[in-house]
Design an enzyme around this catalytic site. Structure first.
Site, PDB file in Angstrom:
ATOM      1  N   CYS A  82     -31.415  -4.358 -43.614  1.00  0.00           N
ATOM      2  CA  CYS A  82     -31.567  -5.966 -43.973  1.00  0.00           C
ATOM      3  C   CYS A  82     -30.317  -6.646 -43.061  1.00  0.00           C
ATOM      4  CB  CYS A  82     -31.327  -6.257 -45.313  1.00  0.00           C
ATOM      5  SG  CYS A  82     -32.517  -5.242 -46.361  1.00  0.00           S
ATOM      6  N   HIS A  89     -29.693 -13.839 -45.617  1.00  0.00           N
ATOM      7  CA  HIS A  89     -30.651 -12.812 -45.603  1.00  0.00           C
ATOM      8  C   HIS A  89     -31.256 -13.086 -46.996  1.00  0.00           C
ATOM      9  CE1 HIS A  89     -32.801  -9.027 -46.395  1.00  0.00           C
ATOM     10  NE2 HIS A  89     -32.072  -8.715 -47.393  1.00  0.00           N
ATOM     11  N   ASN A 137     -38.580 -10.132 -49.601  1.00  0.00           N
ATOM     12  CA  ASN A 137     -37.632  -9.439 -48.888  1.00  0.00           C
ATOM     13  C   ASN A 137     -38.296  -8.715 -47.466  1.00  0.00           C
ATOM     14  OD1 ASN A 137     -35.472  -7.890 -47.577  1.00  0.00           O
ATOM     15  ND2 ASN A 137     -34.538  -7.500 -49.676  1.00  0.00           N
TER      16      ASN A 137
HETATM   17  N1  ACO Z   1     -41.378  -5.812 -63.882  1.00  0.00           N
HETATM   18  C1  ACO Z   1     -41.135  -5.584 -65.321  1.00  0.00           C
HETATM   19  N2  ACO Z   1     -40.079  -4.918 -65.679  1.00  0.00           N
HETATM   20  C2  ACO Z   1     -39.139  -4.357 -64.675  1.00  0.00           C
HETATM   21  C3  ACO Z   1     -39.540  -4.443 -63.464  1.00  0.00           C
HETATM   22  C4  ACO Z   1     -40.519  -5.298 -62.971  1.00  0.00           C
HETATM   23  N3  ACO Z   1     -41.081  -5.305 -61.753  1.00  0.00           N
HETATM   24  N4  ACO Z   1     -38.756  -3.916 -62.598  1.00  0.00           N
HETATM   25  C5  ACO Z   1     -37.547  -3.445 -63.545  1.00  0.00           C
HETATM   26  N5  ACO Z   1     -38.163  -3.711 -64.831  1.00  0.00           N
HETATM   27  C6  ACO Z   1     -37.532  -3.272 -66.128  1.00  0.00           C
HETATM   28  C7  ACO Z   1     -36.726  -2.006 -65.959  1.00  0.00           C
HETATM   29  O1  ACO Z   1     -37.696  -0.850 -66.040  1.00  0.00           O
HETATM   30  C8  ACO Z   1     -35.897  -2.057 -67.291  1.00  0.00           C
HETATM   31  O2  ACO Z   1     -36.669  -1.684 -68.272  1.00  0.00           O
HETATM   32  P1  ACO Z   1     -35.949  -1.157 -69.613  1.00  0.00           P
HETATM   33  O3  ACO Z   1     -34.894  -1.878 -70.188  1.00  0.00           O
HETATM   34  O4  ACO Z   1     -37.102  -0.821 -70.603  1.00  0.00           O
HETATM   35  O5  ACO Z   1     -35.710   0.441 -69.015  1.00  0.00           O
HETATM   36  C9  ACO Z   1     -35.586  -3.599 -67.277  1.00  0.00           C
HETATM   37  O6  ACO Z   1     -36.498  -4.155 -66.360  1.00  0.00           O
HETATM   38  C10 ACO Z   1     -34.228  -3.971 -66.863  1.00  0.00           C
HETATM   39  O7  ACO Z   1     -33.754  -3.014 -65.422  1.00  0.00           O
HETATM   40  P2  ACO Z   1     -32.533  -3.182 -64.812  1.00  0.00           P
HETATM   41  O8  ACO Z   1     -32.848  -2.418 -63.622  1.00  0.00           O
HETATM   42  O9  ACO Z   1     -31.614  -2.856 -65.368  1.00  0.00           O
HETATM   43  O10 ACO Z   1     -32.758  -4.789 -64.414  1.00  0.00           O
HETATM   44  P3  ACO Z   1     -31.707  -5.837 -63.816  1.00  0.00           P
HETATM   45  O11 ACO Z   1     -31.343  -6.769 -64.787  1.00  0.00           O
HETATM   46  O12 ACO Z   1     -30.683  -4.894 -62.807  1.00  0.00           O
HETATM   47  O13 ACO Z   1     -32.724  -6.428 -62.536  1.00  0.00           O
HETATM   48  C11 ACO Z   1     -32.995  -6.350 -60.292  1.00  0.00           C
HETATM   49  C12 ACO Z   1     -33.274  -5.646 -61.545  1.00  0.00           C
HETATM   50  C13 ACO Z   1     -33.921  -7.787 -60.571  1.00  0.00           C
HETATM   51  C14 ACO Z   1     -33.618  -5.701 -59.117  1.00  0.00           C
HETATM   52  C15 ACO Z   1     -31.426  -6.680 -60.137  1.00  0.00           C
HETATM   53  O14 ACO Z   1     -30.776  -5.529 -60.324  1.00  0.00           O
HETATM   54  C16 ACO Z   1     -31.362  -7.144 -58.837  1.00  0.00           C
HETATM   55  O15 ACO Z   1     -31.789  -8.436 -58.418  1.00  0.00           O
HETATM   56  N6  ACO Z   1     -30.846  -6.287 -57.811  1.00  0.00           N
HETATM   57  C17 ACO Z   1     -30.496  -6.761 -56.535  1.00  0.00           C
HETATM   58  C18 ACO Z   1     -31.406  -5.854 -55.770  1.00  0.00           C
HETATM   59  C19 ACO Z   1     -32.180  -6.407 -54.625  1.00  0.00           C
HETATM   60  O16 ACO Z   1     -32.433  -7.739 -54.447  1.00  0.00           O
HETATM   61  N7  ACO Z   1     -32.590  -5.559 -53.681  1.00  0.00           N
HETATM   62  C20 ACO Z   1     -33.314  -6.141 -52.541  1.00  0.00           C
HETATM   63  C21 ACO Z   1     -32.936  -5.114 -51.458  1.00  0.00           C
HETATM   64  S1  ACO Z   1     -31.416  -5.107 -50.933  1.00  0.00           S
HETATM   65  C22 ACO Z   1     -30.992  -6.072 -49.901  1.00  0.00           C
HETATM   66  O17 ACO Z   1     -31.896  -6.720 -49.217  1.00  0.00           O
HETATM   67  C23 ACO Z   1     -29.590  -6.579 -50.029  1.00  0.00           C
END
Ligand code: ACO
Length: 319
Positions: free
Chosen positions: A113, A246, A276
């Site tokens: 990225c 980004h 993304n």
């Molecule tokens: N729909 C519904 N529920 C979901 C989804 C979805 N698409 N994805 C995950 N969940 C659920 C999980 O299974 C989990 O369920 P559980 O509690 O029953 O186990 C619950 O949501 C919470 O999951 P977490 O992974 O703990 O969620 P978190 O609060 O960390 O949020 C997220 C996840 C939104 C991805 C967050 O971590 C985030 O924004 N991270 C940044 C990642 C990112 O943007 N990456 C892009 C690529 S990297 C880059 O470009 C720099």
């Protein structure tokens, strides 16, 4: 002293749009979850047979048109991509020949990225050293091909697309120019965001991510890179007209703005419409803001990025 300036921008998104509701047909997810957690409403997905080079070529043609130059003027092609058409030849070579650019240096850059700012910095250095006078720099991805479409925690985040800049040599009296770039990488974080394979492993695998770790690192690293590049060039936060970050997710973008104490109306966000697109997010967002008239000549712009590796950094320029 020679400097480089952006003289044209272009972008291309595949025709096919997949909404959050479309994903909810086959995955246990919802429009509400995706919008509230990451700010994404839809993503563009490449058609079968539509490859990264095809997106790159379309974005590049529009950038050449915007710059009002012909392909013969280009003497350097760099494509930032994690999803090349082939392990070799480089996607940049495919773009060079398809556009009728005379033989010149053409290669791919892989910094996920952060790839676009790595590529932009490389082209800026080629121009500053006198080795190039006019460069085509592209960020192009078909991230959809790297996803596990049954993994709701990753597949909802990404999309496909391409964006391109034309960089041209200018003299230091021209205020419009790239001021500088700071780049970093720390492979100690390789397990936070990766694919399980690669050519030397004989299989490619799919994308895996520790979302919480990526979230924290993205906000902190992009903010620090901005602080460093601003300090290097004696530019104050208050002088920034636009941040074109980004586009990983809306909460990361808002976290960054909060940390920098910048109002969100100085931040370009296209995450809702594009999702993304990895190395393509910055030129795609930049193109939107140039074409809708928000970004104007003379504006001071900072472009931070962060990706797998981790890699991160920021480019500072006067458009
Ligand atoms: N729909 C519904 N529920 C979901 C989804 C979805 N698409 N994805 C995950 N969940 C659920 C999980 O299974 C989990 O369920 P559980 O509690 O029953 O186990 C619950 O949501 C919470 O999951 P977490 O992974 O703990 O969620 P978190 O609060 O960390 O949020 C997220 C996840 C939104 C991805 C967050 O971590 C985030 O924004 N991270 C940044 C990642 C990112 O943007 N990456 C892009 C690529 S990297 C880059 O470009 C720099």
């Amino acid at each position: 002293m020679v400097a480089s300036k952006v003289i044209g921008v272009g972008a291309y998104l595949p025709e096919k749009i997949v909404t959050n509701n479309d994903l909810a047909q086959t995955l246990e997810t919802s429009d509400e979850w995706i919008r509230s957690r990451v700010g994404i409403a839809k993503r563009h997905i490449a058609a079968e047979g539509e490859l990264t080079s095809h997106l790159a070529i379309k974005a590049a043609r529009l950038a050449l048109e915007h710059a009002q130059i012909t392909p013969e003027a280009i003497d350097l092609v760099i494509v930032a991509t994690t999803t090349p058409d082939y392990t070799f030849p480089a996607t940049a070579a495919l773009v060079q020949t398809a556009l009728g650019i005379p033989p010149c240096a053409a290669f791919d850059v892989q910094a996920v990225c952060s790839g676009f700012i790595y590529a932009l910095n490389t082209a800026d250095m080629y121009i500053k050293s006198g080795q190039s006078t006019c460069a085509l720099v592209i960020g192009a991805e078909t991230m959809s091909r790297l996803l596990d479409w049954t993994d709701r925690s990753t597949c909802v985040l990404f999309g496909d697309g391409a964006g391109a800049f034309i960089l041209k040599a200018t003299d230091s009296k021209d205020t419009s120019r790239i001021l500088g770039t700071k780049l970093y990488a720390d492979g100690a974080f390789k397990d936070a965001l990766y694919t399980q394979g690669g050519a030397s492993q004989g299989h490619f695998g799919t994308l895996h991510m520790n979302g919480k770790e990526v979230f924290k690192a993205a906000v902190v690293n992009m903010a620090k890179a901005i602080d460093c590049v601003l300090a290097d060039h004696h530019v104050k936060d208050a002088d920034i007209d636009w941040v074109v970050p980004h586009q990983a997710n809306q909460r990361i973008i808002e976290g960054l703005a909060e940390r920098l104490k910048l109002p969100m109306d100085k931040v370009i966000s296209t995450i809702a419409e594009h999702a993304n697109t990895s190395a393509a997010t910055i030129p795609l967002a930049f193109d939107v803001a140039v074409k809708d008239g928000r970004i104007k000549r003379g504006d001071v712009i900072v472009m931070p990025a962060m990706g797998g590796g981790f890699t991160w950094g920021a480019t500072l320029m006067v458009y």
